[in-house]
Design an enzyme around this catalytic site. Structure first.
Site, PDB file in Angstrom:
ATOM      1  CG  LEU A   1      48.760  62.195  29.248  1.00 48.99           C
ATOM      2  CD1 LEU A   1      47.835  62.581  30.590  1.00 48.99           C
ATOM      3  CD2 LEU A   1      48.589  60.756  28.927  1.00 48.99           C
TER       4      LEU A   1
ATOM      5  CG  ASP B   1      47.255  74.789  36.834  1.00 50.53           C
ATOM      6  OD1 ASP B   1      47.528  74.976  36.107  1.00 50.53           O
ATOM      7  OD2 ASP B   1      48.553  72.859  36.250  1.00 50.53           O
TER       8      ASP B   1
ATOM      9  CE  LYS C   1      46.132  71.441  34.089  1.00 48.09           C
ATOM     10  NZ  LYS C   1      47.411  70.681  35.166  1.00 48.09           N
TER      11      LYS C   1
END
Length: 798
Positions: free
Chosen positions: A615, A680, A684
């Site tokens: 994306l 995680d 990000k």
């Protein structure tokens, strides 16, 4: 009339001889007389030389070689001929081999093989192969005759490299009764003296024979049939993507052959050049291909450089001294001294100051040349006017050749620029006044590197990207598959102007395969296993930096925390870094800032797949900022695993059971706690925060760790959200300089409410996008979409 010459590999077996006759008979359909010139079967001339050498020392092993030659030719005959024709063919072969045995026995008895005797022994190769070709043509087409060219090609008695009497030979050829036959098979390579003694024409002798016959008859075309598709832009054994040259001038062909091109030997086409006869190089195995046409009318348009060639091993002799300046005759004395001893000069260069002269010769002549020059200039050296001769060995000469180089500015600059980028030092330079040839002398161990770099500079049609991959797991393996598919698409397209991608190195935790040529990705696992060496990241990095490519990309498809510390070295060396590995961009702030600072005009750090896989999240945020927008808030679901879990959780089964099922389906990390911990997502979120200027460390992100949350708590929070018409989402949020990750209920007007499956969603509120945010949604995990994102980043990198 056409002359067709077939080399040793073209007539090297029964199957190849069948191909030769197919070609000859196809050409015969045009009703033109044909002269077919053949070399000895492949390997036979070398065996005959060995036979003569062994017999000269009375080594009884020569009998075994003779036996092998008999078997080779008789077995070939048995495969070619039907029963009716086989017996007379075998009788003729037996007669020829008895004659050969008599000659060899005589050499063995006197223990001496003169050049005259060696020429006679070598002549049997062409005599035997041409006889087989002629007889097989007769079996298929009765109108064929055999010509032993010793009857027509007349030479002096310089055995081993005899000089042809062109006037007498031309008359003999034209007056011979076989001259007008529909098909005449003539022996290549051999001739005879006026006294009838057998001679050979030296290197490229069969090509020479074809050229002599072509000149004698004024042929329409001379065809040289070999085992390659034509003359190539470079030696394909070194430059695997060398291209066929469709059309080349005599002069270009002569230049290339002088500097090592193996398809033709320059002196052999001289008679054709003088008679203006076109020469075509063709592949016996691919007769439908047009090959390379050599004539005096090279195309006016095209690449300025037609091809490049090299002499792999030369010696440089340097003569210099103040006493040479302004003294006439020095060059003449040097060249005269070498010429008297028959030492060939490959290349000459002299400084305008006249202080030095540099010549390149064959290494075997270097000691003799040094003695000759010292003797010639002994007085000047005693008077210290000229310094002792300097010999430099271990060198190669590379030449770029092209008629269109003349008056084309920038050719030298591109040549030396390519060598400079490849870190290849130039020892000497020479250029003729015609500007058709620029030659450079380089170290022998850098010759192949130099050839590849020069070829890339002048013959790549499209921009090429050279990839060095570390990590062959799910994402790395999928990336290699996608690159292979991309290569196939580019190869099939005649209009696509896309960059080409070449994988030069592949590395996993155990093995690394480093290859200066593009790796065949259809079988990369086998290459890695069979050709790989033990992994050493430092050696991998060092080798990559040394490679002479303009556009190099290091791709890190690992989760390593150590590899990111090599990124800055690579960026500073002009190597771009593309990676889905989040450890650098979400690691120590100082490392992140140094990598961003190291990105420049020649290389860049690209990590778009760190957030959202394929994306365009990072790219979109960066473009918003670059166009003057102001990011106010970022909020979304950044984990495909957590998106799946809370989209599937409906309270009918415990959350822990749902996690267990998701793990079994491969939707989670091997240890699901890695997903539930939120680290995680925090990484990000931190990367996006840093993109918009928030300078924080990972520990500054507020994270709700769900790994220790019990089933009852999940059920309670789900029920409470459901009662209020809301849904649970594990959301990352950036606002007012703060970063947080938490499980929250969202209402139906929230962009995250309508998520399903494992989709990611990022909503971005800016000064322009407000109150409705810019929403990016789609699969944000998985090897296929991540690899696709990495491939896109590779193509867009510097």
């Amino acid at each position: 009339m056409k002359i067709l010459k077939f080399g040793g590999t073209s007539a090297g077996s029964a199957d190849r001889i069948k191909q030769v006759t197919d070609i000859v008979l196809a050409e015969r359909k045009n009703s033109e007389p044909l002269i077919v010139v053949c070399s000895a079967m492949s390997g036979v001339t070398d065996r005959l030389i060995e036979l003569s050498d062994l017999s000269a020392i009375a080594d009884e092993h020569y009998h075994e070689i003779l036996k092998q030659l008999i078997i080779k030719h008789t077995d070939t005959a048995r495969e070619l001929f039907n029963q009716e024709n086989l017996e007379p063919v075998l009788e003729h072969l037996q007669k020829e081999f008895l004659s050969l045995e008599d000659v060899v026995r005589g050499v063995s008895l006197i223990r001496e093989c003169t050049l005259r005797s060696k020429d006679l022994i070598m002549s049997f190769g062409e005599r035997l192969s041409c006889f087989l070709v002629c007889e097989f043509l007769r079996q298929r087409e009765s109108q064929c005759v055999y010509l032993d060219t010793r009857h027509v090609v007349k030479t002096n008695s310089q055995f081993g490299n005899a000089q042809v009497d062109f006037e007498l030979t031309g008359q003999n050829i034209r007056n011979h009764p076989h001259a007008g036959a529909p098909i005449c098979v003539a022996t290549g390579f051999i001739g005879s003296t006026e006294a009838g003694e057998t001679t050979t024409l030296g290197r490229g002798g069969s090509d020479y024979t074809a050229s002599i016959f072509g000149a004698a008859f004024g042929a329409d075309e001379i065809q040289i049939w070999t085992d390659v598709d034509g003359i190539l832009t470079a030696d394909p054994r070194i430059v695997t993507n060398a291209k066929i040259i469709p059309h080349i001038s005599y002069e270009e062909a002569m230049e290339l052959s002088h500097f090592g091109a193996k398809v033709i030997y320059a002196p052999t086409i001289q008679p054709a050049l003088e008679s203006g006869i076109p020469v075509r190089i063709k592949n016996t195995m691919c007769p439908s291909e047009s090959g390379t046409l050599i004539d005096s009318l090279a195309p006016e348009h095209g690449d300025p450089v037609t091809g490049l060639s090299a002499i792999a091993d030369v010696t440089i002799i340097l003569l210099h001294g103040s006493g040479m300046v302004g003294v006439t005759g020095t060059v003449a004395r040097l060249f005269g001294a070498l010429a008297r001893e028959k030492i060939n000069i490959i290349l000459i260069t002299q400084g305008s100051s006249e202080h030095s002269i540099c010549v390149a010769i064959q290494p075997k002549d270097s000691d003799r040349a040094k003695q000759i020059i010292h003797k010639e200039f002994e007085l000047e050296m005693l008077q210290h006017k000229i310094d002792p001769v300097v010999i430099e060995t271990g060198l190669s000469v590379i030449a770029i050749v092209g008629d269109r180089m003349c008056r084309t500015p920038g050719i030298s600059g591109r040549l030396f620029g390519a060598l400079g980028r490849a870190k290849v030092n130039v020892v000497a330079i020479a250029q003729g006044s015609s500007e058709r040839n620029i030659s450079v002398v380089v170290a022998k161990d850098e010759c192949e590197t130099a050839l590849r770099a020069i070829h890339q500079e002048f013959f790549w049609i499209y921009d090429s990207i050279h990839v060095f991959l570390v990590g062959t797991g799910l994402i790395g393996g999928e990336l290699l598959s996608q690159i292979q598919n991309f290569q196939n698409v580019i190869a099939r397209s005649s209009t696509t102007k896309q960059s080409s991608i070449h994988v030069q190195a592949i590395c996993n935790s155990n093995l690394m395969f480093l290859n200066q040529e593009s790796i065949d990705l259809s079988d990369w696992k086998t290459w890695l296993e069979q050709k790989g060496q033990p992994t050493s990241i430092s050696e991998f990095i060092k080798w990559m930096i040394e490679q002479p490519f303009d556009r190099k990309v290091f791709v890190d498809c690992t989760a390593s925390e150590e590899l990111p510390y090599y990124y800055e070295t690579l960026l500073n060396a002009g190597v771009s870094v593309v990676t889905p590995n989040k450890k650098a961009a979400s690691g120590k702030l100082d490392l992140y800032k140094s990598l961003r600072a190291a990105s420049g005009e020649k290389s860049e750090y690209v990590y778009n797949t760190n957030v959202g896989a394929g994306l365009p999240i990072i790219k979109t945020i960066r473009e918003l900022i670059e166009t003057g927008d102001e990011i106010q808030e970022i909020r979304g679901v950044f984990s495909g695993t957590m998106s799946y879990l809370f989209n599937m959780f409906d309270g009918t089964k415990p959350f822990s059971e749902l996690v267990r099922e998701a793990k079994e389906k491969g939707y989670t990390e091997p240890d699901p706690r890695d997903d539930l911990s939120g680290i995680d997502v925090a990484r990000k979120l931190l990367i996006l925060g840093r993109e918009i200027g928030i300078e924080l460390e990972l520990l500054d992100v507020q994270v709700e760790n769900l790994a220790a949350t019990g089933d009852e708590e999940f059920t309670r929070r789900f029920s409470e959200a459901k009662e209020n018409g809301m849904r649970l989402r594990y959301v990352g949020k950036i606002k007012d300089g703060k970063l947080s990750v938490s499980l929250i209920p969202v209402s139906s007007d929230d962009p995250c409410f309508g998520l399903f499956g494992s989709d990611n969603l990022v909503a971005i509120w800016t000064r322009r996008y407000n109150p409705q945010p810019l929403v990016i949604r789609g699969p944000g995990a998985g090897a296929e979409v991540t690899a696709a994102g990495v491939l896109r980043d590779i193509l867009e990198s510097k």
